[in-house]
Write an enzyme that holds these catalytic residues in place. Sequence first.
Site, PDB file in Angstrom:
ATOM      1  N   CYS B 135       0.830  -1.196   0.000  1.00 51.00           N
ATOM      2  CA  CYS B 135       0.000   0.000   0.000  1.00 51.00           C
ATOM      3  C   CYS B 135       0.873   1.258   0.000  1.00 51.00           C
ATOM      4  O   CYS B 135       1.680   1.456   0.890  1.00 51.00           O
ATOM      5  CB  CYS B 135      -0.921   0.000   1.207  1.00 51.00           C
ATOM      6  SG  CYS B 135      -2.069   1.392   1.174  1.00 51.00           S
ATOM      7  N   CYS B 343      -8.787   0.415 -47.096  1.00 48.89           N
ATOM      8  CA  CYS B 343      -8.402   1.760 -46.676  1.00 48.89           C
ATOM      9  C   CYS B 343      -9.591   2.710 -46.736  1.00 48.89           C
ATOM     10  O   CYS B 343     -10.340   2.727 -47.707  1.00 48.89           O
ATOM     11  CB  CYS B 343      -7.297   2.258 -47.606  1.00 48.89           C
ATOM     12  SG  CYS B 343      -6.791   3.936 -47.239  1.00 48.89           S
ATOM     13  N   CYS B 379      10.497   1.997 -45.592  1.00 48.10           N
ATOM     14  CA  CYS B 379       9.821   1.515 -44.384  1.00 48.10           C
ATOM     15  C   CYS B 379      10.779   0.716 -43.507  1.00 48.10           C
ATOM     16  O   CYS B 379      11.480  -0.166 -43.972  1.00 48.10           O
ATOM     17  CB  CYS B 379       8.628   0.646 -44.782  1.00 48.10           C
ATOM     18  SG  CYS B 379       7.818  -0.142 -43.394  1.00 48.10           S
ATOM     19  N   CYS B 382       8.279  -0.402 -38.322  1.00 49.47           N
ATOM     20  CA  CYS B 382       8.149  -0.050 -36.905  1.00 49.47           C
ATOM     21  C   CYS B 382       6.778  -0.370 -36.332  1.00 49.47           C
ATOM     22  O   CYS B 382       6.589  -0.379 -35.124  1.00 49.47           O
ATOM     23  CB  CYS B 382       8.463   1.429 -36.701  1.00 49.47           C
ATOM     24  SG  CYS B 382       7.188   2.521 -37.357  1.00 49.47           S
ATOM     25  N   CYS B 385       2.189   2.787 -38.208  1.00 56.80           N
ATOM     26  CA  CYS B 385       1.019   3.018 -39.074  1.00 56.80           C
ATOM     27  C   CYS B 385      -0.078   2.021 -38.785  1.00 56.80           C
ATOM     28  O   CYS B 385      -1.252   2.358 -38.700  1.00 56.80           O
ATOM     29  CB  CYS B 385       1.450   2.938 -40.542  1.00 56.80           C
ATOM     30  SG  CYS B 385       2.335   1.427 -40.955  1.00 56.80           S
ATOM     31  N   CYS B 389      -3.960   2.804 -37.456  1.00 54.58           N
ATOM     32  CA  CYS B 389      -5.013   2.586 -38.460  1.00 54.58           C
ATOM     33  C   CYS B 389      -6.306   2.144 -37.784  1.00 54.58           C
ATOM     34  O   CYS B 389      -6.302   1.231 -36.969  1.00 54.58           O
ATOM     35  CB  CYS B 389      -4.555   1.529 -39.464  1.00 54.58           C
ATOM     36  SG  CYS B 389      -5.831   1.105 -40.666  1.00 54.58           S
TER      37      CYS B 389
HETATM   38  S1  SF4 Z   1       4.983   3.927 -39.810  1.00 57.66           S
HETATM   39 FE1  SF4 Z   1       4.523   2.177 -41.132  1.00 57.66          FE
HETATM   40  S2  SF4 Z   1       5.339   2.771 -43.125  1.00 57.66           S
HETATM   41 FE2  SF4 Z   1       6.267   4.198 -41.611  1.00 57.66          FE
HETATM   42  S3  SF4 Z   1       8.213   3.192 -41.104  1.00 57.66           S
HETATM   43 FE3  SF4 Z   1       6.706   2.524 -39.566  1.00 57.66          FE
HETATM   44  S4  SF4 Z   1       5.915   0.569 -40.408  1.00 57.66           S
HETATM   45 FE4  SF4 Z   1       6.964   1.622 -42.096  1.00 57.66          FE
END
Ligand code: SF4
Lengths: 448, 422
Positions: B135, B343, B379, B382, B385, B389
């Site tokens: 706690c 998309c 790309c 990472c 995106c 999305c």
């Molecule tokens: S955000 Fe998407 S397109 Fe941009 S580097 Fe990262 S994985 Fe690649």
Amino acid sequence: MAITNNKLLDSHYQSNFADIHPAFESKEAALIEANRCLFCYDAPCTKSCPTSINIPKFIKQITTDNVKGSAHTIFESNIMGAGCSRVCPVEKLCEGSCVFNLMDDAPIPIARLQRFSTEKAMEKKWKLFERKPSMGKKVAVVGAGPAGLSCAHVLAREGVDVTIHEKESKGGGLMTYGIAAYKVTPEFCEEEVAYIASVGGIKIKYGQELGVSMTLDELQKNYNAVYLGIGVGVARRLEIPGEELDGVVDAIQFIYDIRTNPYPSIAVGDRVAVIGMGMTAIDAATQAKRLGAKNVTLVYRRTQEEMPCTETELNLAKLDGCVIQWLAAPHEILGEKGKVKQLVCKIMKLGPPDSGGRRSPIETKDKVSIDVDMVIKAAGQIPFEELIKKSGLQNKSGKIIIDKNGATNLKGVFAGGDSVNGGKEVVDAVQAGKEGAVGILNYLKTNF
Amino acid sequence: MADITANFLGIKSPNPFWLASAPPTDKKVNVLRAFEAGWGGVVWKTLGSQVKNVSSRYSAMDYNGTRVMGFNNIELISDRPLDLNLREIAECVKLFPDRAMVVSLMADNTREKWHELIAQVEDTGAHGLELNFGCPHGMTERGMGAAVGQDPEIARMVVGWVMEKARIPVITKLTPNVHSVVPTGRAAVEAGSNALSLINTIQSVTGIDLDTLVPNPNVAGKSVFGGYCGPAVKPIALKMLATLAQDPITSKVPVSGIGGISTWKDAVEFILLGASNVQVCTAVMKNGFRIVEDMCEGLNNWMDDKGFKTLDDFVGRSVPNLTHWEDLDINYHIVARINPDKCVHCGLCYIACEDASHQSIRIEQGKPYNNYTIKEEECVGCNLCKLVCPVENCITMVEQRKGDEYLNWKEFQRRGLPLNDH
Ligand code: SF4
Ligand SMILES: Cc1cc2nc3c(=O)[nH]c(=O)nc-3n(C[C@H](O)[C@H](O)[C@H](O)COP(=O)(O)OP(=O)(O)OC[C@H]3O[C@@H](n4cnc5c(N)ncnc54)[C@H](O)[C@@H]3O)c2cc1C
Ligand SMILES: Cc1cc2nc3c(=O)[nH]c(=O)nc-3n(C[C@H](O)[C@H](O)[C@H](O)COP(=O)(O)O)c2cc1C
């Protein structure tokens, strides 16, 4: 029964003309929708707004409790953002391109959220714009409709002293005198005009008609520049026999009467035919129905594919119980003792597409007759051709011609809105007013 | 149907879902209702010397319209009389003998006080003890709770006292308000604790009222640091849990996982990182006991789908999949791919990559819809995106290895392979 007034009880009039796009009932309800917004980048909704309101930004600002900022974001692009939130055909503008449509989900109710912020701003009388010190330049604006008000506001903010000359006794243009009564109330329109003018530097002179109270020449002499936002006039004539019969009315006049008189005093037929399939026709038909007409038939030369109104508007008419007669062109109006009795139409078929891709109607031998006691003409409006020609303004069948700066052929005279485009939406007129103001500011800078 | 019964130190429960020591477990009425709703067990609200609470006590973090993403409290241990608690515990054990009844304890800091309290609790028929070393507020100022859990040597001493006396299993609950939970965890295990649990709440300020300028929760114009829990703390709890599983000493004892568990999925994740059962507090404080129904059903369906017959089949299964950064395969390379049919042109991937990642998304202006495509050669894979999305499976990451063999950083360096040139 024929054309009479007082068809309904007061309570019926009230419910028939109640707001068709009611506001959110609570902040929470608005937040649920605002939080659904994805905050799109280079947003399709903004690109579909003729005034390019930064929609994701103003919605985000609702979610961060920055309603004042939200209202500012809206008004910065569209000073009639409050009115537009009630009258814009959003299904073909912002909301129509909301990405949620592509996910088969309901679009963000952008207009309703816009109403949420702008209504608050007007209620609290937030002073969102600071007028720059007067620069000692005078501009005359003719017409206190959306185009004129929008132009005046931009100019006033920049320090121009603006005088608006308006022939009616109230501002707002068709917002006040033309748009369906279940979208905006006269009180709202009056408040909106006052809110716009509250920035300072805008004087509105009512009962001043260009061509009657003064000439364009005089305005050019007395002011550094002139902006014409005079809109368009009455409905187009049908040019068919029987048009002069008692019971044949002009949609614009019919709606003007609804907007300026108590509902029970407005006479309407029992069996009404409305000619046309644009926004005005729909408004005339639905309001005739809401005033107590038993049967209302919309008569249109082409098919649903070509109709100028949106599907939402068509559905509004259908839900009100209006009947649609597609592919019928008015041929003659028959009367009895000077009163309308029957509308005779030629049945049409669609020909090949014209240069614009629209299929033109072609007459067939068949006819259809509709028993009516009232015919409302709503087949497009005609510009103030006489006034425009007399003033020496270059025009195309009465529509004023302007260049990319909003300037007409006359020195220091600018124009925009319905008087230029022949009749579009409020939001287009607001954008035209902004563009005209930019043109005028540049003109003032280089010429004075 | 999978078998979701749990056996924690011999304490059996019909499912692995226990209620954590907190207001939902502080008296007979709610505990009976919890059992009726289907909870597998409870850890009774911490007992010790009777305290007094203030008002208000809670505050929360909302996010984008979602209420209570994180929850914060400044409550103390039970403020009810000890004998009343003890009587009610005994009654609950009798009425629901098939459910786990563990009692949380925080005695004053002497051997005698601990022994006395343990004896009293054992008389109720409870099945286990949980030592509250976690706690973070109110009790620490008195040298208890997190003050004990933050110092491994004090913890070792207190656990030692407890183990001298306790005849039923002992769980030591760890505080997350340390840079690593392992030292205190080890001390507790070395002193004989039969099991560990974690996490207790994390010290926090959830926010400030922008009218009064007083931090939340407001007690007559003042506030104090509170203890943070709820969905927001789950990632932190999972990490701490994993460190216990990776340690040779703490991994010898079972762990009860706590912190931000709201759904069966959260629970499965805790179990995969080494928890033998889980405890829940905030989710119940927000939505009531009824959430356990879906927790049981969801767990069962998932186990059936995966072919797991009992919980033991997957306890700790994901632990070996956590490694050191240096051992990750540098030849593994993925690139984003946008499915044009899915998309919706919101542009969120574009602006994220453009402003914050590797400028690897191409924009093709349109009215009103722009089109977006990946510049695969730019790309870096990472995931940003894909994470932003809004459409499921619209952006997928496609494997494009840089080489067939496994290649880690050490080997990469040894071979003198080239670094980025941009
Ligand atoms: S955000 Fe998407 S397109 Fe941009 S580097 Fe990262 S994985 Fe690649
Ligand atoms: C029946 C109907 C329904 C409509 N419904 C909608 C709708 O739902 N949503 C929507 O967005 N749009 C709607 N519109 C269109 C919209 O009202 C117009 O596009 C918009 O008002 C145009 O603005 P404006 O300023 O160019 O002209 P107007 O609004 O026509 O304003 C012109 C102003 O100039 C004044 N004026 C005219 N001549 C003179 C003169 N000689 N001297 C001084 N003043 C003069 C007029 O009195 C008026 O105040 C509708 C139009 C009609 C006719
Ligand atoms: C209001 C409140 C009171 C709590 N009281 C105690 C307590 O008395 N003893 C204890 O060990 N933990 C206590 N906790 C911590 C919880 O048992 C649990 O460890 C923590 O909330 C994390 O789990 P959660 O994210 O599911 O809420 C309390 C938590 C809350 C929110």
